[in-house]
Structure formats: structure tokens, C-alpha cells
Design a protein around this motif. Structure first.
Motif, mmCIF file in Angstrom:
data_model
loop_
_atom_site.group_PDB
_atom_site.id
_atom_site.type_symbol
_atom_site.label_atom_id
_atom_site.label_comp_id
_atom_site.label_asym_id
_atom_site.label_seq_id
_atom_site.Cartn_x
_atom_site.Cartn_y
_atom_site.Cartn_z
ATOM 1 N N GLY A 215 0.836 -1.209 0.000
ATOM 2 C CA GLY A 215 0.000 0.000 0.000
ATOM 3 C C GLY A 215 0.864 1.250 0.000
ATOM 4 O O GLY A 215 2.055 1.185 0.320
ATOM 5 N N PRO A 216 0.288 2.402 -0.349
ATOM 6 C CA PRO A 216 1.077 3.624 -0.402
ATOM 7 C C PRO A 216 1.427 4.176 0.987
ATOM 8 O O PRO A 216 0.666 4.013 1.936
ATOM 9 C CB PRO A 216 0.168 4.612 -1.145
ATOM 10 N N ILE A 217 2.586 4.820 1.068
ATOM 11 C CA ILE A 217 3.010 5.481 2.309
ATOM 12 C C ILE A 217 3.230 6.956 1.983
ATOM 13 O O ILE A 217 3.972 7.280 1.053
ATOM 14 C CB ILE A 217 4.348 4.903 2.840
ATOM 15 N N ALA A 218 2.580 7.829 2.731
ATOM 16 C CA ALA A 218 2.820 9.265 2.533
ATOM 17 C C ALA A 218 3.483 9.818 3.782
ATOM 18 O O ALA A 218 3.136 9.449 4.908
ATOM 19 C CB ALA A 218 1.498 9.984 2.275
ATOM 20 N N VAL A 229 1.012 8.691 6.725
ATOM 21 C CA VAL A 229 -0.224 7.955 6.402
ATOM 22 C C VAL A 229 0.236 6.684 5.693
ATOM 23 O O VAL A 229 0.769 6.742 4.591
ATOM 24 C CB VAL A 229 -1.170 8.748 5.466
ATOM 25 N N TRP A 230 0.049 5.541 6.344
ATOM 26 C CA TRP A 230 0.501 4.271 5.772
ATOM 27 C C TRP A 230 -0.722 3.402 5.520
ATOM 28 O O TRP A 230 -1.462 3.064 6.444
ATOM 29 C CB TRP A 230 1.453 3.568 6.745
ATOM 30 N N THR A 231 -0.919 3.062 4.271
ATOM 31 C CA THR A 231 -2.057 2.207 3.918
ATOM 32 C C THR A 231 -1.611 0.757 3.961
ATOM 33 O O THR A 231 -0.645 0.390 3.290
ATOM 34 C CB THR A 231 -2.544 2.538 2.496
ATOM 35 N N ILE A 232 -2.295 -0.035 4.779
ATOM 36 C CA ILE A 232 -1.927 -1.458 4.860
ATOM 37 C C ILE A 232 -3.183 -2.319 4.672
ATOM 38 O O ILE A 232 -4.285 -1.869 4.965
ATOM 39 C CB ILE A 232 -1.252 -1.812 6.211
ATOM 40 N N PHE A 360 -0.899 1.278 -8.722
ATOM 41 C CA PHE A 360 0.306 1.238 -7.900
ATOM 42 C C PHE A 360 0.196 0.238 -6.758
ATOM 43 O O PHE A 360 1.158 -0.041 -6.087
ATOM 44 C CB PHE A 360 0.642 2.629 -7.362
ATOM 45 N N GLY A 361 -0.987 -0.282 -6.533
ATOM 46 C CA GLY A 361 -1.133 -1.258 -5.446
ATOM 47 C C GLY A 361 -1.078 -2.671 -5.995
ATOM 48 O O GLY A 361 -1.367 -3.618 -5.299
ATOM 49 N N SER A 362 -0.687 -2.804 -7.254
ATOM 50 C CA SER A 362 -0.775 -4.120 -7.868
ATOM 51 C C SER A 362 0.594 -4.774 -8.023
ATOM 52 O O SER A 362 1.584 -4.116 -8.298
ATOM 53 C CB SER A 362 -1.396 -3.969 -9.255
#
Ligand SMILES: Cc1cc2nc3c(=O)[nH]c(=O)nc-3n(C[C@H](O)[C@H](O)[C@H](O)COP(=O)(O)OP(=O)(O)OC[C@H]3O[C@@H](n4cnc5c(N)ncnc54)[C@H](O)[C@@H]3O)c2cc1C
Length: 416
Positions: A215-218, A229-232, A360-362
Motif C-alpha cells: 500500500g502507499p506510504i505518505a 499515512v501508511w495504507t496497509i 500502484f497497489g498491484s
């Protein structure tokens, strides 16, 4: 029953309060509105809505200008951190995109502000406006559309009526469902974990968006810290939260890489569910839907409030014109045109953040190759690259700006 309000705003969160401020010209001209929110009565300084929790919001340069036109520019600038440099990268892939705001008009692509600070600024900006009534600690239970007015049944037993009801009650309220307004929904099965982060090197205005396989990390500039902000994936959140501080930092640094040196300390973690949810109708007779109630987005590109603010400005432009002339705010004609403009903006913005999340999550190889080539290609086309990097952080876009307002006096607004 008391005389109908011109406007009833359901929800005094980020969007509801910004809308009140934007309606100042109509209020000064004699319009009457009411705001209802179940959050406790604000303290003198700040509202208590969950909108103003521990999150930080990245405001685009356009949103900063809009807040400044609403007379809130000075405190927003004082209590926020400028984004002066942006890097968008993809973990394990060569492509990345960098932008420097050195040649940008005010040297910043946008600013990052604590939601709590923004809440204070907004509350100070609306609490003594003429013509505004406040019902805190009160929930709207039911809305009944009517021919000349609509009514709102409150959980304290009172009934209010208004020519126009504006729903700003967030992405989880049952009111839109109760009214039979449909939604399209995509569940990302992911959580956004937020925290303040200390890094070895000071951020110096640098913001990062890093796409990783989980997942993306901002990481955004945020006072003396950075805002993470870390998407998991949702299924990993409990395990992530259960890690001890050292293991958590190791995992984060592995995924984020050495930017600003290592991340050395994290503040308390809070998780948010992630979904894209869009209302299929924004306007009905004497009803308008705004903010998260209209469109809840994945926060990957920090777009939710920036998008909502554009809708608020569009709405205020139309309503101020009508109310100043003493016309009915709920007249359906102008609301349809307004809703069409808002929906067009929403579909571009929500579509963009959705595409970012999916491509980008793939881990699929052709998407990986495509995105690496994409980021590299963007690097060779500065204008395109600039738009992509700005859009990926929610820092692009525009809508009509309100006329300048006198600057809000901020003496004693907040302790520094
Ligand atoms: C982790 C995370 C990070 C984000 N980062 C960014 C960012 O960097 N930039 C950005 O632009 N956006 C960002 N967003 C999105 C942004 O936070 C939202 O778009 C914004 O909070 C929406 O505000 P709102 O007022 O519409 O809804 P909410 O914040 O949900 O507020 C709704 C209000 O309605 C009230 N309410 C609920 N039910 C009722 C009822 N029945 N009667 C009366 N009142 C009611 C609630 O008490 C609340 O005060 C982020 C979101 C998340 C989750």
C-alpha cells in the motif's frame, strides 16, 4: 413551530463549518441558517467533532488561497507547514518523480495542517457570525422533504424546518440511506494508519508519496515532525499494531527506504477504514449533499477535503447570490447546475485516486512495468510529470474563488 431557516446544515465537521464561513455574505445580508451536530458543545476555542481528530490534512495551494479568500489565510499559514518539494516513487522499481516549488509563485505546492488546528480556526471564524444558530450534542434523526420547506427531526424531540437542507454528515451517516439516495461503493480492504513521525533529518518542507506492494506510504511535513499515512491491508492491521516499537520502525523503514534518514520515532497510531463511496444523487427538492456524504475517497492522494472545499465554494457562490437577493435557497433549478459541476469534479478526482490505488497497489508484472515506464516517462515530460505529482498529492485543481473577506483577527487563537 419556529420560522423556517433558509438553510440547515447537518454536520459541523470540516465541510459543514467551511460552508458556514463561505456563506458569510448571505448571513451578513440577513439570511438565517442552523447547524446541527451530535458532537459535544465546542469549548470556547474548538469544536469537538470527530472531523477534528489527530489527522493532518494536506491542503492544495488552491485550497490555501480559497481559505485565505474566506479570511482565514493568516491563521492557516501560521499553524501549517509548507510543502516545498515532492517525491513520488515506487518501491522496488526505478521510476520516480521529483518536483521543487522553488519557482512556484509562493514557493509552496500546498500546506499541511492538523485537523484539530483547522477546526479551531474554522470555529473561531464562524462562532459569532450573525444569523447562525447552533445545535451541538444533537443528532438529526429524520428528514422529511416538503414542498415549501423540509423538516428535520432531532433526537432532543425538536423539529426544525428549512428551505434547503445540506447534508455534510460524513461518509457513514444513515441519513442519505434513509432518504433512499443510492451509493456506488468500492471497498479497498485496507486501513490508513496515521501517526506523527520523527526522522533523522528535518523535513525541510519535503513530502513523499511512496507506493509499496502492501500500500502507499505518505510522509508530509508537519511542524517539528512529519505526518505519516501508511495504507496497509486490513487483515494485517492488528498484527501491525501489535508489533513493538522497534519492529514497527524496522518494517516501516524497510518499506519507505532512507528518505530524511531513518524514521526514528512514531506517535500514537490510529487506523481508518478505506473505501470509495459516491452518492448517486447530490440534489433533490430542498436537499443538497456535500463533503464525505457526497464522496468519500481513498486518502492516497489527500483529495477528500480539497475536493469538498471546491464543492463548498461552488455552492456558496450560488447560495450567496440567491440569499442576498432574498430568493428561495431551495429553488431546484440552480441546484441542478451546481450538482452537475460538483459531480464532474468528483468523478475526475475520485477516478484518479482510484486508478492510483489500483495500478500502484498491484503486483501484476505488466502493471508494474507500466507504472515504472510511466513514472520515467513523466520525468521526461516536465509538464505532465508536474501534473501527475501534484495530482497524486491532491494539490491540483480549481473552482471559482470567493471574493476576498477581511482577515480574521487571530489574537489568542491558539497557543503556539
Ligand atoms: C487518514 C485520512 C487522511 C486524510 N487526509 C486528507 C488530506 O491530506 N487532504 C484532504 O483533502 N483530505 C484528506 N482526508 C479526507 C478528509 O478528512 C475528509 O474529506 C473530510 O474529513 C470530510 O469532512 P466532512 O465534514 O464531509 O465529514 P466528517 O469529517 O465525517 O464530519 C461529519 C460531521 O457530521 C456530523 N454528523 C454525523 N451524523 C450526523 C447526524 N445524524 N446529524 C447531525 N450531524 C451528524 C459528525 O459529528 C461530524 O461532525 C483524509 C481522510 C482520512 C481518513
Amino acid at each position: 413551530m419556529m420560522k423556517p431557516f433558509d438553510i440547515a446544515i447537518v454536520g459541523g465537521g470540516l465541510v459543514g463549518l467551511t460552508l458556514v464561513r463561505a456563506l458569510q455574505p448571505a448571513l451578513t445580508a440577513g439570511a438565517r441558517l442552523v447547524v446541527i451536530d451530535p458532537a459535544p458543545k465546542p469549548t470556547h476555542q474548538a469544536p469537538q467533532s470527530p472531523s477534528f481528530d489527530d489527522r493532518a490534512t494536506a491542503l492544495s495551494a488552491y485550497s490555501c488561497l480559497a481559505l485565505s479568500r474566506l479570511g482565514l489565510g493568516e491563521p492557516v499559514e501560521r499553524y501549517s507547514s509548507a510543502i516545498r518539494w515532492i517525491e513520488v516513487s515506487d518501491r522496488g522499481h526505478a521510476g520516480y518523480q521529483v518536483m521543487d516549488a522553488a519557482h512556484h509563485s509562493d514557493g509552496a505546492f500546498g500546506r499541511v495542517i492538523a485537523n484539530a488546528a483547522l477546526g479551531q480556526i474554522l470555529w473561531q471564524g464562524v462562532q459569532s457570525l450573525p444569523g447562525a444558530d447552533w445545535y451541538f450534542g444533537t443528532r438529526v434523526q429524520q428528514i422529511k422533504p416538503g414542498q415549501t420547506n423540509s423538516t428535520l427531526k432531532l433526537d432532543n424531540g425538536e423539529t426544525l424546518s428549512a428551505r434547503l437542507i445540506i447534508l455534510c454528515d460524513g461518509g457513514r451517516s444513515p441519513l442519505t440511506e434513509q432518504l433512499g439516495i443510492g451509493h456506488t461503493q468500492r471497498n479497498y480492504n485496507a486501513r490508513a494508519v496515521i501517526a506523527t513521525a520523527r526522522t533523522e533529518q528535518p523535513h525541510a518542507g519535503r513530502a513523499y508519496e511512496r507506493f509499496t506492494e502492501s500500500g502507499p506510504i505518505a510522509l508530509l511535513p508537519f511542524g517539528d515532525f512529519s505526518a505519516l499515512v501508511w495504507t496497509i491491508p486490513a487483515r494485517l492491521e492488528k498484527r501491525f499494531q501489535a508489533l513493538n516499537e522497534n519492529d514497527r520502525l524496522t518494517l516501516l523503514n524497510q518499506h519507505f527506504g532512507q528518505r530524511l534518514g531513518r524514521i526514528t520515532e512514531l506517535g500514537p497510531l490510529t487506523g481508518y477504514p478505506l473505501q470509495r463511496r459516491t452518492a448517486t444523487e447530490l440534489v433533490r427538492h430542498r436537499l443538497l449533499v456535500l463533503g464525505n456524504a457526497a464522496a468519500t475517497l481513498h486518502p492516497v492522494a489527500g483529495q477528500g477535503f480539497n475536493l469538498a472545499l471546491r464543492s463548498v465554494l461552488r455552492t456558496a457562490t450560488v447560495l450567496n447570490q440567491h440569499l442576498i437577493l432574498g430568493e428561495d435557497a431551495g429553488a431546484i433549478g440552480p441546484l441542478h447546475a451546481l450538482a452537475a459541476a460538483i459531480q464532474a469534479d468528483q468523478s475526475v478526482t475520485a477516478g484518479f485516486s482510484d486508478t492510483l490505488v489500483r495500478s500502484f497497489g498491484s503486483a501484476r508484472p505488466w502493471l508494474q512495468l507500466g507504472r515504472t515506464l510511466g513514472l520515467n516517462a513523466l520525468d521526461r515530460h516536465p509538464l505532465l510529470g508536474r501534473s501527475f505529482a501534484l495530482a497524486s498529492m491532491g494539490l491540483l485543481q480549481g473552482a471559482p474563488l470567493p471574493h476576498p473577506e477581511p482577515t480574521l483577527a487571530t489574537d489568542g487563537l491558539m497557543s503556539p
